[in-house]
Motif scaffolding. Structure first.
Motif, PDB file in Angstrom:
ATOM      1  N   UNK A   1      53.470 -94.504  -3.974  1.00  0.00           N
ATOM      2  CA  UNK A   1      53.803 -95.864  -3.527  1.00  0.00           C
ATOM      3  C   UNK A   1      53.403 -96.857  -4.609  1.00  0.00           C
ATOM      4  N   UNK A   2      53.926 -98.064  -4.568  1.00  0.00           N
ATOM      5  CA  UNK A   2      53.420 -99.112  -5.459  1.00  0.00           C
ATOM      6  C   UNK A   2      51.922 -99.315  -5.234  1.00  0.00           C
ATOM      7  N   UNK A   3      51.220 -99.592  -6.310  1.00  0.00           N
ATOM      8  CA  UNK A   3      49.779 -99.789  -6.232  1.00  0.00           C
ATOM      9  C   UNK A   3      49.431-101.269  -6.354  1.00  0.00           C
ATOM     10  N   UNK A   4      48.675-101.762  -5.388  1.00  0.00           N
ATOM     11  CA  UNK A   4      48.127-103.113  -5.437  1.00  0.00           C
ATOM     12  C   UNK A   4      46.627-102.985  -5.697  1.00  0.00           C
ATOM     13  N   UNK A   5      46.119-103.649  -6.718  1.00  0.00           N
ATOM     14  CA  UNK A   5      44.699-103.577  -7.059  1.00  0.00           C
ATOM     15  C   UNK A   5      44.060-104.948  -6.869  1.00  0.00           C
TER      16      UNK A   5
ATOM     17  N   UNK B   1      54.009 -98.969   2.766  1.00  0.00           N
ATOM     18  CA  UNK B   1      54.789 -99.667   1.743  1.00  0.00           C
ATOM     19  C   UNK B   1      54.092 -99.644   0.379  1.00  0.00           C
ATOM     20  N   UNK B   2      52.778 -99.865   0.371  1.00  0.00           N
ATOM     21  CA  UNK B   2      52.019 -99.894  -0.880  1.00  0.00           C
ATOM     22  C   UNK B   2      50.589 -99.448  -0.595  1.00  0.00           C
ATOM     23  N   UNK B   3      49.931 -98.930  -1.611  1.00  0.00           N
ATOM     24  CA  UNK B   3      48.523 -98.562  -1.503  1.00  0.00           C
ATOM     25  C   UNK B   3      47.669 -99.664  -2.114  1.00  0.00           C
TER      26      UNK B   3
ATOM     27  N   UNK C   1      43.063 -98.838 -17.745  1.00  0.00           N
ATOM     28  CA  UNK C   1      43.386 -98.205 -19.030  1.00  0.00           C
ATOM     29  C   UNK C   1      44.869 -98.331 -19.361  1.00  0.00           C
ATOM     30  N   UNK C   2      45.143 -98.616 -20.607  1.00  0.00           N
ATOM     31  CA  UNK C   2      46.533 -98.813 -21.014  1.00  0.00           C
ATOM     32  C   UNK C   2      47.337 -97.515 -21.012  1.00  0.00           C
ATOM     33  N   UNK C   3      46.642 -96.373 -21.110  1.00  0.00           N
ATOM     34  CA  UNK C   3      47.355 -95.097 -21.160  1.00  0.00           C
ATOM     35  C   UNK C   3      47.455 -94.418 -19.799  1.00  0.00           C
ATOM     36  N   UNK C   4      47.177 -95.138 -18.708  1.00  0.00           N
ATOM     37  CA  UNK C   4      47.289 -94.553 -17.377  1.00  0.00           C
ATOM     38  C   UNK C   4      48.738 -94.152 -17.103  1.00  0.00           C
ATOM     39  N   UNK C   5      48.910 -93.037 -16.414  1.00  0.00           N
ATOM     40  CA  UNK C   5      50.259 -92.549 -16.139  1.00  0.00           C
ATOM     41  C   UNK C   5      51.013 -93.449 -15.166  1.00  0.00           C
ATOM     42  N   UNK C   6      50.264 -94.123 -14.298  1.00  0.00           N
ATOM     43  CA  UNK C   6      50.859 -95.064 -13.346  1.00  0.00           C
ATOM     44  C   UNK C   6      50.120 -96.392 -13.450  1.00  0.00           C
ATOM     45  N   UNK C   7      50.841 -97.466 -13.604  1.00  0.00           N
ATOM     46  CA  UNK C   7      50.232 -98.785 -13.691  1.00  0.00           C
ATOM     47  C   UNK C   7      50.462 -99.540 -12.375  1.00  0.00           C
ATOM     48  N   UNK C   8      49.562-100.460 -12.037  1.00  0.00           N
ATOM     49  CA  UNK C   8      49.711-101.215 -10.786  1.00  0.00           C
ATOM     50  C   UNK C   8      50.986-102.046 -10.762  1.00  0.00           C
ATOM     51  N   UNK C   9      51.528-102.212  -9.572  1.00  0.00           N
ATOM     52  CA  UNK C   9      52.635-103.139  -9.395  1.00  0.00           C
ATOM     53  C   UNK C   9      52.134-104.571  -9.256  1.00  0.00           C
TER      54      UNK C   9
ATOM     55  N   UNK D   1      58.014-107.664   3.807  1.00  0.00           N
ATOM     56  CA  UNK D   1      59.260-107.536   4.571  1.00  0.00           C
ATOM     57  C   UNK D   1      60.421-107.056   3.709  1.00  0.00           C
ATOM     58  N   UNK D   2      60.294-107.187   2.390  1.00  0.00           N
ATOM     59  CA  UNK D   2      61.376-106.799   1.485  1.00  0.00           C
ATOM     60  C   UNK D   2      61.187-105.403   0.892  1.00  0.00           C
ATOM     61  N   UNK D   3      60.029-104.793   1.120  1.00  0.00           N
ATOM     62  CA  UNK D   3      59.741-103.506   0.499  1.00  0.00           C
ATOM     63  C   UNK D   3      60.154-102.345   1.404  1.00  0.00           C
ATOM     64  N   UNK D   4      60.632-101.274   0.810  1.00  0.00           N
ATOM     65  CA  UNK D   4      61.010-100.107   1.622  1.00  0.00           C
ATOM     66  C   UNK D   4      59.790 -99.486   2.286  1.00  0.00           C
ATOM     67  N   UNK D   5      60.005 -98.931   3.459  1.00  0.00           N
ATOM     68  CA  UNK D   5      58.933 -98.296   4.208  1.00  0.00           C
ATOM     69  C   UNK D   5      59.071 -96.783   4.081  1.00  0.00           C
TER      70      UNK D   5
END
Length: 257
Positions: free
Chosen positions: A6-10, A37-39, A62-70, A220-224
C-alpha cells in the motif's frame, strides 16, 4: 513487510508525533481513515528538535530504500522554540537555524522520489498557565511562550511558501475554539483528543484540496484493498445477496470529510 503493498504515509517529528496514536490521537485517526488504503508509520521522538532530526535523516529516510513514502507529514518546532538555557544545553534552536534545518528536511524528502508529497505542521500554541504550573523537580524551568511559538510557526509557514510545500498552520488552527487552552491540550503542551481532532481535520483538508497531486492522497479518492463482493460477506435481510462492508464507516466516532 506483509502484502499487498500500500502507499506509505510517514509521520515524522517530536512528541506530538510520538504520542499521536494515544489518547484519541491524530495519527490513530489517520490510520483508521486510511484503513485498507494506506499504511501509516510513526517516526516520532519525544523531546527532539530540528537539529536532532537533521542528524538522522539518512537513517530514517534512506535514499536507496526500495520503497519510498507517498506522503510524509513533518512536525518540529515546539521544542526548538523553547527559551534557551544558560548552560547552552537543551532543546532550544535559534530561529535562523530552525529554518535552515527544516529546509534541509524538506529538500532531503523531496530528493527521495519525484512523487513524494510533503506536509509540514507549524508550531502550535501552548497553555502558558498550565506550562508554568506544571514545574517539575526533574527539569529546569520550561520557558514556553506563545510569543515564541508564533515566531517559529510563522517562520515554518514562510519557508513552506518558498519551497512550495503544503503546511498546516497549527498555531491558528488550534485557537479556532474559544476554550482552546483547556480543550486542546492534556498538559498545556501535548494534544488532547479534541486538539488531535483539529489536527486530523486540517491535514485532511490539505489532502482534499491538493487537486494538483496525482494520484490524489485524499482517502475518498484512493482505491480500497480487496473491494470486490464476496459470497462470504454478511447476508442481507432479504436472504438473497451479501453486503460488501469494505467501505463502511458508520462506526467511526468522527465522520471525516
Amino acid at each position: 513487510m506483509v502484502g499487498p503493498s500500500r502507499p506509505q504515509f510517514v509521520l515524522f517529528g517530536s512528541s506530538i508525533v510520538q504520542l499521536s496514536f494515544g489518547n484519541g490521537g491524530w495519527g490513530s485517526s489517520l490510520s483508521e481513515i486510511y484503513s485498507r488504503r494506506a499504511d501509516v508509520f510513526v517516526r516520532g521522538y519525544y523531546g527532539w528538535n530540528s537539529r536532532r532530526a537533521v542528524q538522522v535523516l539518512d537513517e530514517i529516510f534512506p535514499k536507496d530504500a526500495s520503497v519510498q513514502p507517498s506522503l510524509v507529514i513533518v512536525y518540529f518546532g515546539g521544542n526548538d522554540s523553547m527559551g534557551p538555557h544558560s548552560s547552552g544545553l537543551g532543546p532550544h534552536v535559534p530561529l535562523p537555524e530552525y529554518v535552515e534545518n527544516m529546509k534541509k528536511i524538506a529538500l532531503h524528502l523531496k530528493s527521495l522520489s519525484k512523487t513524494i508529497r510533503i506536509i509540514f505542521l507549524s508550531c502550535p500554541p501552548v497553555d502558558e498557565v498550565r506550562v508554568r504550573s506544571n514545574a517539575s523537580a526533574y527539569f529546569s524551568e520550561l520557558v514556553r511562550t506563545n510569543e515564541l511559538c508564533k515566531k517559529y510557526s510563522d517562520a515554518c509557514i514562510k519557508l513552506c511558501e518558498e519551497l512550495d510545500i503544503k503546511v498546516v498552520d497549527l498555531y491558528s488552527a488550534l485557537q479556532t475554539i474559544s476554550n482552546w487552552q483547556t480543550a486542546c491540550f492534556t498538559d498545556g503542551i501535548h494534544l488532547s483528543s479534541e486538539g488531535s481532532k483539529i489536527v486530523a481535520k486540517e491535514i485532511l483538508k490539505v489532502l482534499r484540496e491538493a487537486t494538483e497531486w496525482s494520484p490524489s492522497l485524499h482517502w475518498k479518492s484512493m482505491p480500497i484493498e480487496f473491494p470486490e463482493d464476496s459470497p462470504c460477506d454478511l447476508v442481507a435481510a432479504d436472504g438473497k445477496r451479501t453486503l460488501n462492508p469494505s467501505t463502511w464507516n458508520f462506526h467511526w466516532e468522527n465522520q471525516w470529510d
